[in-house]
Design an enzyme around this catalytic site. Structure first.
Site, PDB file in Angstrom:
ATOM      1  N   GLU A   1       8.852 -12.108  10.393  1.00  0.00           N
ATOM      2  CA  GLU A   1      10.298 -12.187  10.615  1.00  0.00           C
ATOM      3  C   GLU A   1      10.928 -10.886  10.141  1.00  0.00           C
ATOM      4  OE1 GLU A   1      12.900 -13.450   7.999  1.00  0.00           O
ATOM      5  OE2 GLU A   1      11.566 -12.310   6.713  1.00  0.00           O
TER       6      GLU A   1
ATOM      7  N   GLU B   1     -16.673   4.223  -4.752  1.00  0.00           N
ATOM      8  CA  GLU B   1     -17.235   4.149  -6.101  1.00  0.00           C
ATOM      9  C   GLU B   1     -16.767   2.896  -6.845  1.00  0.00           C
ATOM     10  OE1 GLU B   1     -17.120   7.614  -8.757  1.00  0.00           O
ATOM     11  OE2 GLU B   1     -17.036   8.826  -6.953  1.00  0.00           O
TER      12      GLU B   1
END
Length: 447
Positions: free
Chosen positions: A71, A254
């Protein structure tokens, strides 16, 4: 380049997104219209910040992000807000009718109509990257859009960009504060997707962050803006090493490698220090050991769960500002000797540290003080299961009576999906329990 695309879904995702991009712009000296006076190499995309911003020939910096909502009201605030010139209008996607707190509307009926448009925009952003590294996905799982459309987008991203990392910043319902009766349903259904389709998910909950604002910043009645500014500091700290050249950089992949011991055990706690107001900061110099201790405090956790009830599998400490490796090592050694911070037998060392010399920036007129150094911790602790067991319990109370289920079935969901998602979470809770209970010699197999 190792670009990252941010996807902000639903009201929470968008409002957290606003706070993050406001902070990134401050950190890089990018003006509200996207110009960057300090950028000497206009149009050359080899600066570290180009991981998050693309650069036009005219020297305008555009966030690599899309904002999606079913919306228009929340996105209209971005369209008319201070940073309206920063975004390309096509990056702001809104539908006509909302998901009405209903996962099934976000995932099946209303969401389906908008998802291809979103993926098209993501594709445009991805084509503009030379080496896309992955996605940051921001949403809350209590509402309908964040949970339903969020899950749908994650599922489709897995299909289109299988190998790219997906990091979720997910706002979970709080233990005491509720904004919708059906939050437990939406959360369980959505977590079912997060389990499968994100590589790392950082759990946040509003209540924990409210408490931090009240306690550490003396804000009596924190607003969403206060909360989001704190959340944005965490997200900024996590992404600093992607956006600046630093001493010990930490890459998104990582995080995954260091924090996720088994694929499904990827829900993280986060904490940040120092959270301190300007009045107090004037009188306190916070040293590396002090801020390191602070991030391990249960009261610093951004989700309501007590890490002392569980064991750590791994944790990432991201320092920024005036910090040298020697201090970090000393602080970590001290933490290890503390008996309150327990690690599972399988990962006795468990620390990954990153340092970035860029000191933390703060929004002018915001609540946080400007400090010389800060640290953000993302940790994988078995206590995170508390968050799930709380939601599962509330789910069970409602589902036993099949309360509200007809709203979901009416939008094309099958009742079996409820029990399937619930079983998936039961297995997840069990898996966490096993990791915490594991001795050095008994191998437990985990799916």
């Amino acid at each position: 380049m190792r670009e990252i695309i941010s996807i902000h879904i639903g009201q929470a995702g968008i409002q957290v997104g606003n706070a993050c991009w406001e902070l990134y712009c401050l950190e890089h000296g990018i003006q509200q219209d996207g110009t960057m006076p300090s950028d000497t190499t206009v149009g050359v995309a080899h600066d570290a910040f180009n991981t998050f911003f693309s650069e036009t020939g005219a020297g305008k910096h555009v966030p690599r992000a899309i904002f999606v909502d079913l919306e228009p009201t929340v996105i209209d605030e971005v369209r008319t807000g201070a940073y309206r010139q920063l975004f390309h209008p096509e990056q702001l996607i809104s539908g006509k009718e909302d998901a009405a707190n209903n996962f099934a509307r976000g995932h099946y009926t209303v969401g389906k109509e908008i998802v291809d448009l979103c993926l098209g925009r993501v594709r445009q952003l991805a084509d503009n990257c030379t080496g896309l590294q992955g996605f940051l996905v921001f949403n809350a799982v209590g509402g309908g859009t964040g949970s339903g459309l969020g899950s749908l987008l994650l599922e489709r991203l897995s299909v289109d960009y299988g190998k790219k990392s997906k990091l979720g910043f997910t706002i979970y319902p709080s233990p005491q504060v509720s904004t919708a009766v059906v939050e437990p349903y939406n959360s369980v259904l959505s977590t079912h997707s997060l389990l499968e389709h994100t590589d790392v998910a950082v759990l946040l909950d509003n209540e924990a962050i409210y408490d931090i604002c009240r306690r550490s910043l003396d804000i009596e009645r924190p607003t969403y803006t206060n909360l989001n500014r704190l959340i944005s500091q965490i997200i900024s700290s996590l992404t600093t090493s992607l956006r600046f050249d630093g001493a010990i950089n930490v890459d998104v992949t990582e995080f995954q490698t260091n924090l996720v011991p088994y694929p499904r055990i990827h829900f993280m706690l986060s904490s940040y220090a120092p959270v301190i107001s300007a009045e107090k900061a004037y009188h306190e110099q916070l040293s590396v050991p002090e801020i390191t201790n602070a991030v391990f405090e249960p009261s610093s956790m951004m989700a309501k769960c007590d890490p002392r009830h569980g064991k750590y599998m791994a944790c990432c400490l991201m320092y920024r500002g005036d910090v040298v490796p020697k201090d970090v090592n000393a602080a970590v050694v001290t933490i290890k000797t503390k008996r309150t911070v327990q690690f599972v037998d399988x990962c006795p060392t468990g620390f990954k540290c990153g340092i970035n010399y860029q000191p933390p920036s703060v929004v002018p007129g915001g609540d946080l003080a400007k400090v010389q150094r800060a640290v953000c911790m993302i940790s994988n602790n078995t206590a995170v299961a508390e968050v799930f067991s709380r939601i599962d319990h509330k789910f069970d109370l409602m589902y036993a009576k099949r309360a509200f289920v007809h709203w979901y079935v009416g939008e094309g969901m099958e009742e079996g999906e409820f029990s399937e998602a619930r079983e998936d979470l039961a297995x997840l809770e069990k898996x966490y329990e096993e990791v915490g209970a594991e001795g050095a010699d008994d191998e437990v197999t985990r799916g």
